[in-house]
Design an enzyme around this catalytic site. Structure first.
Site, short mmCIF file in Angstrom:
data_model
loop_
_atom_site.label_atom_id
_atom_site.label_comp_id
_atom_site.label_asym_id
_atom_site.label_seq_id
_atom_site.Cartn_x
_atom_site.Cartn_y
_atom_site.Cartn_z
N GLU A 113 0.78 -1.26 0.01
CA GLU A 113 -0.34 -0.42 -0.12
C GLU A 113 0.78 1.15 0.51
O GLU A 113 2.24 1.29 0.17
CB GLU A 113 -1.16 -0.11 1.21
CG GLU A 113 -2.45 -1.00 0.85
CD GLU A 113 -3.18 -1.07 1.97
OE1 GLU A 113 -4.03 0.14 1.67
OE2 GLU A 113 -3.10 -2.13 2.34
N ASP A 208 -18.49 10.29 19.55
CA ASP A 208 -18.86 10.37 20.97
C ASP A 208 -17.88 10.68 21.99
O ASP A 208 -17.76 10.89 22.74
CB ASP A 208 -20.20 9.27 20.80
CG ASP A 208 -21.00 9.41 20.06
OD1 ASP A 208 -21.39 10.89 19.44
OD2 ASP A 208 -22.31 8.85 19.98
N HIS A 229 -9.11 9.92 2.57
CA HIS A 229 -9.08 8.98 1.68
C HIS A 229 -9.26 9.22 0.04
O HIS A 229 -10.18 9.48 0.01
CB HIS A 229 -9.83 7.12 1.88
CG HIS A 229 -9.40 6.39 1.47
ND1 HIS A 229 -8.81 6.37 0.31
CD2 HIS A 229 -8.37 5.29 1.69
CE1 HIS A 229 -8.59 5.14 -0.18
NE2 HIS A 229 -7.79 4.83 1.18
N ARG A 275 -1.56 9.37 1.51
CA ARG A 275 -1.92 9.52 1.05
C ARG A 275 -2.43 10.92 0.95
O ARG A 275 -3.37 11.36 0.30
CB ARG A 275 -2.75 9.37 2.34
CG ARG A 275 -3.75 8.03 2.46
CD ARG A 275 -4.68 7.28 3.08
NE ARG A 275 -4.61 5.57 2.91
CZ ARG A 275 -5.47 4.79 3.24
NH1 ARG A 275 -5.85 5.36 4.61
NH2 ARG A 275 -5.22 3.67 3.76
N HIS A 336 -11.96 9.92 6.14
CA HIS A 336 -11.56 8.70 5.95
C HIS A 336 -11.23 7.86 7.30
O HIS A 336 -11.66 7.09 8.82
CB HIS A 336 -10.59 8.11 5.13
CG HIS A 336 -10.05 6.34 5.45
ND1 HIS A 336 -11.32 6.04 5.40
CD2 HIS A 336 -9.58 5.91 5.75
CE1 HIS A 336 -10.38 3.93 5.49
NE2 HIS A 336 -9.22 4.48 5.08
N GLU A 360 -9.64 3.39 17.37
CA GLU A 360 -9.45 5.80 16.52
C GLU A 360 -10.08 6.74 17.78
O GLU A 360 -9.74 7.91 17.01
CB GLU A 360 -10.34 5.57 15.08
CG GLU A 360 -10.27 6.58 13.96
CD GLU A 360 -10.76 6.55 13.36
OE1 GLU A 360 -11.09 5.15 12.42
OE2 GLU A 360 -11.37 6.63 12.18
N ARG A 371 -1.24 9.35 8.65
CA ARG A 371 -1.28 7.65 9.21
C ARG A 371 -1.36 6.93 7.95
O ARG A 371 -1.66 7.13 6.74
CB ARG A 371 -2.50 7.28 9.61
CG ARG A 371 -2.94 5.46 10.07
CD ARG A 371 -4.24 5.18 10.34
NE ARG A 371 -5.32 5.10 9.39
CZ ARG A 371 -5.47 4.57 8.33
NH1 ARG A 371 -5.30 3.30 8.69
NH2 ARG A 371 -6.44 4.55 7.94
P1 FAD Z 1 -15.19 0.97 15.91
O1 FAD Z 1 -14.80 -0.19 14.90
O2 FAD Z 1 -15.33 2.78 14.41
O3 FAD Z 1 -16.08 0.90 16.91
C1 FAD Z 1 -16.30 2.83 17.48
C2 FAD Z 1 -18.10 1.41 17.98
O4 FAD Z 1 -18.30 2.07 19.39
C3 FAD Z 1 -18.87 1.15 18.08
O5 FAD Z 1 -19.24 0.09 17.88
C4 FAD Z 1 -19.58 1.87 18.41
O6 FAD Z 1 -21.11 1.98 17.80
C5 FAD Z 1 -19.54 2.54 19.10
N1 FAD Z 1 -19.98 3.64 19.58
C6 FAD Z 1 -19.65 4.69 19.12
N2 FAD Z 1 -19.84 5.39 19.77
C7 FAD Z 1 -20.60 5.48 21.00
C8 FAD Z 1 -21.55 6.11 21.95
N3 FAD Z 1 -22.21 6.81 22.12
N4 FAD Z 1 -21.85 4.69 23.43
C9 FAD Z 1 -21.78 3.29 22.32
N5 FAD Z 1 -21.49 2.70 22.13
C10 FAD Z 1 -20.69 3.35 20.89
N6 FAD Z 1 -7.18 0.60 8.62
C11 FAD Z 1 -6.41 -0.87 8.43
O7 FAD Z 1 -5.70 -0.39 9.10
N7 FAD Z 1 -6.74 -1.12 8.15
C12 FAD Z 1 -7.50 -0.91 6.76
O8 FAD Z 1 -7.22 -2.37 5.99
C13 FAD Z 1 -8.65 -0.48 6.99
N8 FAD Z 1 -9.78 -0.07 6.38
C14 FAD Z 1 -10.64 0.76 6.25
C15 FAD Z 1 -12.10 0.49 5.29
C16 FAD Z 1 -12.47 1.32 5.85
C17 FAD Z 1 -14.03 1.31 4.73
C18 FAD Z 1 -12.80 2.44 6.68
C19 FAD Z 1 -14.06 3.06 7.57
C20 FAD Z 1 -12.26 2.59 7.83
C21 FAD Z 1 -10.51 1.32 7.52
N9 FAD Z 1 -9.79 1.53 8.14
C22 FAD Z 1 -8.73 0.92 7.70
C23 FAD Z 1 -9.91 2.05 9.45
C24 FAD Z 1 -10.21 0.96 10.68
O9 FAD Z 1 -10.85 0.35 10.04
C25 FAD Z 1 -10.87 2.14 11.77
O10 FAD Z 1 -9.72 2.91 12.52
C26 FAD Z 1 -10.59 1.21 13.14
O11 FAD Z 1 -11.39 -0.08 13.09
C27 FAD Z 1 -11.33 1.34 13.98
O12 FAD Z 1 -11.95 0.74 14.74
P2 FAD Z 1 -12.11 1.56 16.39
O13 FAD Z 1 -12.67 -0.49 17.19
O14 FAD Z 1 -11.58 2.27 16.76
O15 FAD Z 1 -13.66 1.91 16.09
C1 SIN Z 2 -7.48 1.39 2.25
O1 SIN Z 2 -8.05 0.18 1.58
O2 SIN Z 2 -7.13 1.66 1.40
C2 SIN Z 2 -8.15 1.56 3.71
C3 SIN Z 2 -7.39 1.02 4.25
C4 SIN Z 2 -6.69 2.24 6.03
O3 SIN Z 2 -7.13 3.03 6.46
O4 SIN Z 2 -5.75 2.33 6.61
#
Ligand code: FAD
Ligand code: SIN
Length: 518
Positions: A113, A208, A229, A275, A336, A360, A371
């Protein structure tokens, strides 16, 4: 029946929340609160994969160098060392927990990537990495003694005598409010892509947890850095949908509407530049050619390679009339990933004792100003482990969140706007942020936005349901972003100020914000 007191309360059920919960449950009672269905999160949509230095000829040190250089001088070096050294062990754990990473001839397949100097991206189901991870973790949680309350929105973090002790919640289905007490409270609420009109993030990504932690007195940091992105599908008739960077890793090329490949005009790494560079280049090309999009062309690759490596993307586009094996797809940048968030040390501790953050929503500055692709999922795995170790007393006592050069500010009061202004609503907020806090920023538009948002904060009624809580949180988050962007009078990583286009060495420091009064 949930109890009223837990050892660990974890807000969020993405990779950060689920992984932390699975590690925490070995040490005490654990509750997960999540505002939607358990698998409703950013994690599920991750496509490209997880970066880790596990390949032949790769090392944690090379991974560290790539991460530092993408981060444009603002990475916390210690955090990056931890990330790249501990990453491979954490991946091994994920494999033990059942995540089926793709293999070739018995070895894990590693993709390429942007801005990585080696192929080091593990993926699952081709481009369905997040779905496989979420599924594996959700199944494991379901088999465990972890209590999970879905459709339960966290609305406040209760602080007593300077320590986080409980979480206020609202049941989104029944309207019942309840408070759960916990010895360790972990925010894993993910990003805030919903702040912007165009985003790859699902509806739950409203930031949140950052708003809750800020109101509870925690510091937030690096909020001016939001990653756009470069390649989200841009079609009038389809929702914004990511076309993974891994496609460019496999050889896809960005072209303007005349078919010209333009990325080598902007960076020696061309289509695999960092990016922020690619997103700004696309925005420039769209303006130059007066177009709504540019085009991502993968049609020169064998059709069977495209279909097996990117099945989700292939089918999504085909269902909307674009066969990517034969024709380029229209793409444009979309919000993104939030590099900023609740400030944590390398053990997941925030500035409020008892309160931790992960994923995140957290900011250890491991990603700096931009990132590196596929470092986010890895970040959540590595820092979740350390957070749980820390809760067991395995981290040093002191919590060194301060560094001498950091700018710590309180949110200023802004004078009201005199001209007619939009009323507070999610659509108006998304439009405002897209136009004024997006890829290109300038001081006067940022200031106007800060004044509008501040006025909205004063006039909005107290929230009482999920939608009004989310709007209130997003308005606060947008303010944190705008105020930080106003402070940083330079351009660096994802933060580009048209009025200060240069990167200035004296700005190699972080901007942190804290609540006026706690
Ligand atoms: P999330 O997975 O978003 O989980 C947050 C959780 O908190 C959810 O369950 C939500 O409902 C809950 N929540 C939020 N607010 C509240 C509240 N007030 N009360 C109760 N629950 C709440 N990263 C990579 O490293 N590689 C990739 O290939 C990649 N591809 C991506 C593709 C897409 C389309 C996207 C959107 C992101 C991608 N990312 C990638 C980034 C990565 O997916 C995220 O940064 C990561 O999944 C975040 O994980 P998290 O558990 O912190 O948050
Ligand atoms: C992607 O697949 O392009 C997303 C990867 C990332 O956000 O790290």
């Amino acid at each position: 029946m949930p109890r009223s007191q837990y050892d660990y309360i974890i807000i969020g059920s993405g990779i950060a929340g689920l992984n932390t919960a699975l590690l925490a449950r070995e040490n005490g009672s654990t509750l997960i609160l999540t505002k939607g269905q358990v698998d409703d999160c950013n994690t599920r949509y991750a496509q490209g994969g997880i970066a880790a230095a596990i390949g032949t000829g790769d090392t944690p040190n090379l991974h560290m160098q790539d991460t530092l250089s993408a981060g444009a001088g603002l990475c916390n070096r210690e955090a990056v060392e931890v990330l790249t050294n501990e990453g491979p062990q954490r991946i091994a754990n994920l494999i033990r927990w059942g995540v089926p990473f793709d293999t070739s001839h018995g070895e894990i397949s590693l993709g390429m990537e942007g801005a990585h100097s080696r192929p080091r991206i593990l993926h699952a189901g081709g481009d369905a990495t997040g779905q496989h991870i979420e599924l594996a973790l959700v199944s494991r949680v379901a088999e465990s003694d972890i209590d999970v309350l879905d459709y339960t929105l966290a609305t406040g973090i209760v602080v007593e005598n300077g320590r986080a002790v409980a979480v206020d919640t609202l049941n989104c289905e029944t309207g019942v409010q309840e408070t759960f007490r916990g010895s360790h409270i972990v925010v894993g609420t993910g990003g805030a892509g919903q702040l912007f009109k165009y985003t790859t993030n699902p509806e739950v990504a409203t930031g949140d947890g950052v708003a809750l932690a800020f109101r509870a007195g925690a510091r937030v940091m690096d909020m001016e850095f939001y990653q756009f992105h470069p390649t989200a599908l841009r079609l009038k008739c389809a929702p914004t949908f990511l076309l993974s960077e891994a496609m460019r890793g496999e050889g896809a090329v960005l072209r303007d509407k005349y078919g010209r490949a333009f990325m080598s005009d902007y960076h020696p790494l061309a289509d695999l530049a960092p990016r922020d560079v690619v997103s700004r280049a696309i925005a420039t090309e769209m303006e130059k050619t007066d177009s709504e999009s540019v085009f991502l062309d993968v049609s020169h690759l064998p059709s069977e390679v495209i279909q097996s490596r990117f099945p989700t993307i292939y089918h999504f586009c085909l269902d909307r009339g674009i066969d990517i094996t034969r024709e380029p797809a229209p793409v444009a940048p979309a919000a993104h990933y939030m590099m900023g968030g609740i400030q944590i040390d390398t053990w997941g501790r925030t500035s409020v004792p008892g309160l931790y953050a992960c994923g995140e929503a957290a900011c250890s500055a491991v990603h700096g100003a931009n990132r590196l692709a596929s470092n986010s999922l890895l970040d959540t795995l590595v820092f979740a482990r350390r957070l749980v170790d820390c809760s067991l007393g395995q981290a040093p006592e002191d919590n060194p969140l301060d560094d001498e050069s950091m700018l710590l500010r309180r949110l200023p009061e802004r004078s009201p706007v005199c001209a007619t202004m939009p009323s507070p609503s999610i659509e108006n907020l998304q439009d405002l942020c897209w136009r004024n806090v997006g890829i290109n920023r300038n001081g006067s538009r940022l200031l106007l936005t800060a004044r509008i948002l501040n006025l909205w904060q004063r006039m909005m009624p107290a929230p009482d349901d999920r939608a009004s809580w989310e709007l209130s949180n997003m308005v606060l988050l947008a303010r944190l972003m705008v105020e930080s962007a106003l402070v940083r009078q330079e351009s660096r990583g994802s933060h580009f100020r048209q009025d200060f286009p240069e990167t200035r060495p004296e700005w190699e420091k972080h901007v942190a914000l804290i609540q006026e009064e706690v």
